[in-house]
Design a protein around this motif. Structure first.
Motif, PDB file in Angstrom:
ATOM      1  N   ALA A 185       0.834  -1.209   0.000  1.00  9.18           N
ATOM      2  CA  ALA A 185       0.000   0.000   0.000  1.00  9.18           C
ATOM      3  C   ALA A 185       0.866   1.256   0.000  1.00  9.18           C
ATOM      4  O   ALA A 185       0.571   2.231  -0.706  1.00  9.18           O
ATOM      5  CB  ALA A 185      -0.926  -0.014   1.215  1.00  9.18           C
ATOM      6  N   LYS A 186       1.950   1.207   0.797  1.00 10.31           N
ATOM      7  CA  LYS A 186       2.847   2.364   0.820  1.00 10.31           C
ATOM      8  C   LYS A 186       3.525   2.550  -0.535  1.00 10.31           C
ATOM      9  O   LYS A 186       3.687   3.674  -1.006  1.00 10.31           O
ATOM     10  CB  LYS A 186       3.893   2.179   1.917  1.00 10.31           C
ATOM     11  N   GLU A 187       3.905   1.413  -1.139  1.00  6.95           N
ATOM     12  CA  GLU A 187       4.537   1.491  -2.449  1.00  6.95           C
ATOM     13  C   GLU A 187       3.554   2.015  -3.497  1.00  6.95           C
ATOM     14  O   GLU A 187       3.928   2.830  -4.365  1.00  6.95           O
ATOM     15  CB  GLU A 187       5.051   0.105  -2.856  1.00  6.95           C
ATOM     16  N   ARG A 244       4.034   5.345  -5.563  1.00  9.98           N
ATOM     17  CA  ARG A 244       3.973   5.311  -7.020  1.00  9.98           C
ATOM     18  C   ARG A 244       2.875   6.239  -7.540  1.00  9.98           C
ATOM     19  O   ARG A 244       3.051   6.920  -8.553  1.00  9.98           O
ATOM     20  CB  ARG A 244       3.736   3.884  -7.488  1.00  9.98           C
ATOM     21  N   PHE A 245       1.729   6.251  -6.815  1.00  8.24           N
ATOM     22  CA  PHE A 245       0.632   7.123  -7.228  1.00  8.24           C
ATOM     23  C   PHE A 245       1.066   8.588  -7.189  1.00  8.24           C
ATOM     24  O   PHE A 245       0.817   9.365  -8.121  1.00  8.24           O
ATOM     25  CB  PHE A 245      -0.564   6.906  -6.306  1.00  8.24           C
ATOM     26  N   ILE A 246       1.750   8.964  -6.098  1.00  3.52           N
ATOM     27  CA  ILE A 246       2.186  10.357  -5.965  1.00  3.52           C
ATOM     28  C   ILE A 246       3.220  10.697  -7.037  1.00  3.52           C
ATOM     29  O   ILE A 246       3.168  11.772  -7.662  1.00  3.52           O
ATOM     30  CB  ILE A 246       2.760  10.596  -4.556  1.00  3.52           C
ATOM     31  N   ALA A 247       4.159   9.747  -7.258  1.00  2.00           N
ATOM     32  CA  ALA A 247       5.188  10.010  -8.270  1.00  2.00           C
ATOM     33  C   ALA A 247       4.574  10.103  -9.661  1.00  2.00           C
ATOM     34  O   ALA A 247       4.913  11.011 -10.443  1.00  2.00           O
ATOM     35  CB  ALA A 247       6.233   8.892  -8.221  1.00  2.00           C
ATOM     36  N   ASP A 248       3.667   9.165  -9.981  1.00  2.00           N
ATOM     37  CA  ASP A 248       3.027   9.184 -11.298  1.00  2.00           C
ATOM     38  C   ASP A 248       2.184  10.434 -11.481  1.00  2.00           C
ATOM     39  O   ASP A 248       2.231  11.082 -12.546  1.00  2.00           O
ATOM     40  CB  ASP A 248       2.160   7.940 -11.468  1.00  2.00           C
ATOM     41  N   ALA A 249       1.411  10.760 -10.468  1.00  2.00           N
ATOM     42  CA  ALA A 249       0.530  11.926 -10.583  1.00  2.00           C
ATOM     43  C   ALA A 249       1.340  13.209 -10.755  1.00  2.00           C
ATOM     44  O   ALA A 249       1.035  14.046 -11.616  1.00  2.00           O
ATOM     45  CB  ALA A 249      -0.368  12.017  -9.347  1.00  2.00           C
ATOM     46  N   LEU A 306      -7.406   3.683 -10.750  1.00  2.00           N
ATOM     47  CA  LEU A 306      -6.337   2.712 -10.517  1.00  2.00           C
ATOM     48  C   LEU A 306      -6.102   2.494  -9.027  1.00  2.00           C
ATOM     49  O   LEU A 306      -5.851   1.369  -8.582  1.00  2.00           O
ATOM     50  CB  LEU A 306      -5.048   3.195 -11.181  1.00  2.00           C
ATOM     51  N   ALA A 307      -6.158   3.576  -8.263  1.00  2.00           N
ATOM     52  CA  ALA A 307      -5.957   3.440  -6.815  1.00  2.00           C
ATOM     53  C   ALA A 307      -7.047   2.572  -6.197  1.00  2.00           C
ATOM     54  O   ALA A 307      -6.779   1.729  -5.331  1.00  2.00           O
ATOM     55  CB  ALA A 307      -5.940   4.825  -6.156  1.00  2.00           C
ATOM     56  N   LYS A 308      -8.291   2.746  -6.646  1.00  2.00           N
ATOM     57  CA  LYS A 308      -9.390   1.919  -6.136  1.00  2.00           C
ATOM     58  C   LYS A 308      -9.207   0.461  -6.535  1.00  2.00           C
ATOM     59  O   LYS A 308      -9.425  -0.448  -5.742  1.00  2.00           O
ATOM     60  CB  LYS A 308     -10.721   2.439  -6.661  1.00  2.00           C
ATOM     61  N   LEU A 309      -8.809   0.229  -7.790  1.00  2.00           N
ATOM     62  CA  LEU A 309      -8.615  -1.137  -8.253  1.00  2.00           C
ATOM     63  C   LEU A 309      -7.461  -1.818  -7.530  1.00  2.00           C
ATOM     64  O   LEU A 309      -7.485  -3.029  -7.271  1.00  2.00           O
ATOM     65  CB  LEU A 309      -8.368  -1.153  -9.760  1.00  2.00           C
ATOM     66  N   ASP A 310      -6.422  -1.053  -7.192  1.00  2.00           N
ATOM     67  CA  ASP A 310      -5.288  -1.621  -6.463  1.00  2.00           C
ATOM     68  C   ASP A 310      -5.681  -1.998  -5.044  1.00  2.00           C
ATOM     69  O   ASP A 310      -5.241  -3.010  -4.505  1.00  2.00           O
ATOM     70  CB  ASP A 310      -4.132  -0.620  -6.416  1.00  2.00           C
ATOM     71  N   ARG A 311      -6.517  -1.154  -4.430  1.00  2.00           N
ATOM     72  CA  ARG A 311      -6.838  -1.355  -3.008  1.00  2.00           C
ATOM     73  C   ARG A 311      -7.819  -2.501  -2.827  1.00  2.00           C
ATOM     74  O   ARG A 311      -7.515  -3.487  -2.178  1.00  2.00           O
ATOM     75  CB  ARG A 311      -7.407  -0.053  -2.427  1.00  2.00           C
ATOM     76  N   ALA A 312      -8.998  -2.393  -3.347  1.00  2.00           N
ATOM     77  CA  ALA A 312     -10.021  -3.438  -3.203  1.00  2.00           C
ATOM     78  C   ALA A 312     -11.062  -3.227  -4.286  1.00  2.00           C
ATOM     79  O   ALA A 312     -11.970  -2.415  -4.123  1.00  2.00           O
ATOM     80  CB  ALA A 312     -10.667  -3.380  -1.829  1.00  2.00           C
ATOM     81  N   PRO A 313     -10.929  -3.911  -5.396  1.00  2.00           N
ATOM     82  CA  PRO A 313     -11.880  -3.708  -6.499  1.00  2.00           C
ATOM     83  C   PRO A 313     -13.317  -3.984  -6.070  1.00  2.00           C
ATOM     84  O   PRO A 313     -13.610  -5.031  -5.485  1.00  2.00           O
ATOM     85  CB  PRO A 313     -11.415  -4.730  -7.547  1.00  2.00           C
ATOM     86  N   GLU A 314     -14.184  -3.054  -6.341  1.00  2.00           N
ATOM     87  CA  GLU A 314     -15.603  -3.219  -6.017  1.00  2.00           C
ATOM     88  C   GLU A 314     -16.370  -3.357  -7.327  1.00  2.00           C
ATOM     89  O   GLU A 314     -16.462  -2.414  -8.104  1.00  2.00           O
ATOM     90  CB  GLU A 314     -16.114  -2.027  -5.209  1.00  2.00           C
ATOM     91  N   LEU A 315     -16.877  -4.540  -7.568  1.00  2.00           N
ATOM     92  CA  LEU A 315     -17.592  -4.815  -8.806  1.00  2.00           C
ATOM     93  C   LEU A 315     -19.081  -4.972  -8.528  1.00  2.00           C
ATOM     94  O   LEU A 315     -19.474  -5.624  -7.561  1.00  2.00           O
ATOM     95  CB  LEU A 315     -17.048  -6.091  -9.454  1.00  2.00           C
ATOM     96  N   SER A 316     -19.876  -4.388  -9.393  1.00  2.00           N
ATOM     97  CA  SER A 316     -21.321  -4.552  -9.325  1.00  2.00           C
ATOM     98  C   SER A 316     -21.724  -5.560 -10.400  1.00  2.00           C
ATOM     99  O   SER A 316     -21.998  -5.202 -11.549  1.00  2.00           O
ATOM    100  CB  SER A 316     -22.022  -3.202  -9.546  1.00  2.00           C
ATOM    101  N   PHE A 350       1.695  -3.098 -20.489  1.00  2.00           N
ATOM    102  CA  PHE A 350       0.670  -2.864 -19.472  1.00  2.00           C
ATOM    103  C   PHE A 350       1.191  -2.069 -18.276  1.00  2.00           C
ATOM    104  O   PHE A 350       0.474  -1.912 -17.285  1.00  2.00           O
ATOM    105  CB  PHE A 350       0.095  -4.201 -18.983  1.00  2.00           C
ATOM    106  N   ASP A 351       2.420  -1.585 -18.369  1.00  2.00           N
ATOM    107  CA  ASP A 351       2.954  -0.759 -17.288  1.00  2.00           C
ATOM    108  C   ASP A 351       2.293   0.616 -17.305  1.00  2.00           C
ATOM    109  O   ASP A 351       1.922   1.148 -18.363  1.00  2.00           O
ATOM    110  CB  ASP A 351       4.473  -0.589 -17.441  1.00  2.00           C
ATOM    111  N   ARG A 352       2.192   1.193 -16.126  1.00  2.00           N
ATOM    112  CA  ARG A 352       1.552   2.502 -16.017  1.00  2.00           C
ATOM    113  C   ARG A 352       2.435   3.596 -16.625  1.00  2.00           C
ATOM    114  O   ARG A 352       3.652   3.601 -16.434  1.00  2.00           O
ATOM    115  CB  ARG A 352       1.277   2.820 -14.553  1.00  2.00           C
ATOM    116  N   PHE A 353       1.777   4.496 -17.360  1.00  2.00           N
ATOM    117  CA  PHE A 353       2.408   5.652 -17.992  1.00  2.00           C
ATOM    118  C   PHE A 353       3.439   5.253 -19.053  1.00  2.00           C
ATOM    119  O   PHE A 353       4.291   6.039 -19.426  1.00  2.00           O
ATOM    120  CB  PHE A 353       3.088   6.553 -16.942  1.00  2.00           C
ATOM    121  N   TYR A 354       3.312   4.000 -19.510  1.00  2.00           N
ATOM    122  CA  TYR A 354       4.236   3.574 -20.563  1.00  2.00           C
ATOM    123  C   TYR A 354       3.617   3.883 -21.919  1.00  2.00           C
ATOM    124  O   TYR A 354       2.486   3.479 -22.195  1.00  2.00           O
ATOM    125  CB  TYR A 354       4.532   2.074 -20.447  1.00  2.00           C
ATOM    126  N   ARG A 355       4.364   4.597 -22.735  1.00  2.00           N
ATOM    127  CA  ARG A 355       3.878   4.962 -24.070  1.00  2.00           C
ATOM    128  C   ARG A 355       4.937   4.595 -25.102  1.00  2.00           C
ATOM    129  O   ARG A 355       6.111   4.904 -24.931  1.00  2.00           O
ATOM    130  CB  ARG A 355       3.578   6.461 -24.139  1.00  2.00           C
TER     131      ARG A 355
END
Length: 499
Positions: free
Chosen positions: A266-268, A272-277, A330-340, A437-442
């Motif tokens: 979670a800390k990582e 990563r979220f802060i660095a990416d953002a 992405l943060a929500k999916l990483d933490r606990a995906p909530e699917l309906s 599939f890496d984040r911010f990879y173009r």
């Protein structure tokens, strides 16, 4: 004294020590058992001695010459040199009395030191009742007038069934019986003390070996910290309770290790979220800041430059909003995906998206191949986003006029739901394919920037598919195009039979 021995002694004498508590309880239990055994032994031994003495006394009484006794008022002391029978009758270790039919006593050895005791009227009536009913006359323990306790036996006078109603009573002191009992009891006490001492000597060796697994476990626990939670305590130590405790402790360590890993992850993810953002927000914010400086320098007074700057600022702000939304998703999916999850006809879902797909494709050719009656329990909005992300990725990497995008839906022989999107774009090289599939990879930074992409679409797609228990794969050859395949297992989908 040896420090090691001193430490063990302190452990044993410490009231909070397990060894001390086991020692005290062992001594209490052993003392209680010995006390019960001693009491039982005393009463059993007493009954045995009294019964044996009464039988001996009764044998002596039955062998007396009754005729001589009934013809004398009292029996004198035996003269010197009398026969064995006279010496048998006149002995100082017993008393002899005659009880008539009225219950009156006559001490036949009144000159002897041992005075014959008198039983009570009630006891005499019990004897008469037993005599009438031809029942055995039970021995009694009675004290005489001098306070001497005697064991008494009784013999009815008469021959056969012709009993006169008189009783001959013989008694002997019980002092020698008590002496034997106390000697036996003293011997038992000494042996019990020796047994306790031997038990203590054996206890220290036995308890040390018994508690050795627990001591091993304590030492192992001391060496465990957050850095080595993967280490486990040996759980086969020959004691069921200790083994169960070790298993429970190892399970706790596993849960702690998992918790720490989750916290670390979670800390990582937050880092990563802060660095990416911060990295992705820097470019549009810099652009907005630059356009504002241009406006402040006078461009605001020129309509053509003003509108150009405002359109650019508006476009960059849209990029920021989209980027923030994608990062939050992405943060929500990483933490606990909530699917309906709802039962959804996948072919119908894609058909509803056709206008949007054709709009995104522009002049490109779109081919749809959808298998009917394929229903799955999925999150409709999330699956739509997966299809849009993959379709938009195909649009970005195909020619606007000659591009061809093929979208198919089917169920494979492994009973998986399969969504496939293929294009005839330039393809992806092997070195780029590994990071697709890496984040911010173009792959093409200029084109994705121009179209507003931040390199999060495929990462979001992968997270959504994995939340459904599936996987997303890509196959590509340079100059031949790419194929993205989404597969969701049967536990999320069911094929309906035709009605």
């Amino acid at each position: 004294m040896n420090p090691l021995k001193l430490g063990r002694l302190r452990q044993i004498t410490n009231p909070e020590s397990l060894r001390y508590k086991l020692l005290v309880r062992m001594l209490l239990i052993l003392s209680f058992i010995l006390l019960i055994i001693g009491i039982l032994q005393y009463f059993v031994m007493k009954d045995f001695l009294y019964r044996n003495e009464s039988e001996s006394l009764m044998s002596r009484l039955m062998s007396m010459p009754v005729g001589m006794i009934l013809n004398e008022d009292s029996l004198p002391s035996p003269p010197q040199g009398e026969g064995d029978q006279s010496r048998f009758l006149f002995m100082e270790d017993f008393s002899l009395a005659l009880i008539d039919t009225s219950g009156n006593y006559k001490d036949l050895l009144n000159e002897q030191d041992l005075q014959s005791p008198e039983i009570s009227k009630a006891e005499y009536q019990n004897l008469k009742f037993a005599l009438i009913n031809h029942q055995p006359l039970e021995p009694m323990v009675v004290k005489n007038k001098k306070g001497q306790e005697q064991l008494l036996v009784f013999r009815p006078l008469g021959r056969g069934n012709e009993r006169s109603g008189q009783l001959l009573q013989m008694g002997t002191t019980t002092s020698h019986l008590h002496k034997v009992l106390w000697q036996q009891l003293l011997t038992f006490i000494v042996l019990s003390i020796m047994a306790l001492a031997a038990g203590l000597a054996i206890y220290f060796s036995v308890i040390r070996k018994t508690l050795l697994p627990l001591s091993t476990m304590v030492n192992a626990v001391k060496n465990i910290n957050a850095a080595n939670l993967a280490e486990k305590i040996p759980h086969h130590q020959g004691q069921e309770e200790i083994d169960r405790l070790a298993d429970s402790f190892n399970e706790m360590l596993t849960r702690l290790d998992i918790s720490f890993e989750h916290e670390k992850e979670a800390k990582e993810q937050m880092r990563r979220f802060i660095a990416d953002a911060s990295h992705e927000l820097r470019t549009p914010l810099t652009s907005i800041h630059g356009y504002l400086e241009v406006l402040l320098r006078g461009a605001a007074e020129r309509p053509e430059q003003l509108y150009l700057a405002l359109r650019s600022i508006h476009g960059e702000s849209k990029r920021i909003i989209k980027l923030v939304e994608e990062l939050l998703l992405l943060a929500k999916l990483d933490r606990a995906p909530e699917l309906s999850l709802t039962e959804t006809d996948l072919a119908q879902l894609i058909q509803e998206m056709e206008p949007q797909l054709y709009f995104l494709a522009g002049n490109r050719t779109v081919e749809l191949q959808l298998e009917e009656n394929l229903t799955g329990s999925v999150d409709q909005d999330k699956i739509k986003q997966v299809i849009l992300n993959l379709f938009h990725n195909a649009v970005q990497h195909t020619d606007s006029e000659s591009g061809v995008i093929h979208l198919s839906l089917h169920g494979d022989h492994n009973r998986h739901l399969v969504i496939s999107i293929a294009d005839n774009g330039p393809g992806i090289s092997k070195e780029n394919l590994f990071h697709i599939f890496d984040r911010f990879y173009r792959i093409d930074h200029s084109r994705t920037r121009q179209n507003g992409g931040a390199g999060l679409g495929l990462s979001i797609t992968k997270s959504i598919v994995e939340a459904h228990g599936g996987q997303v794969d890509v196959e590509s050859q340079v100059d031949e195009g790419s194929v993205f395949t989404v597969s969701i297992p049967l536990k999320q989908v069911e094929r309906l039979t035709q009605q």
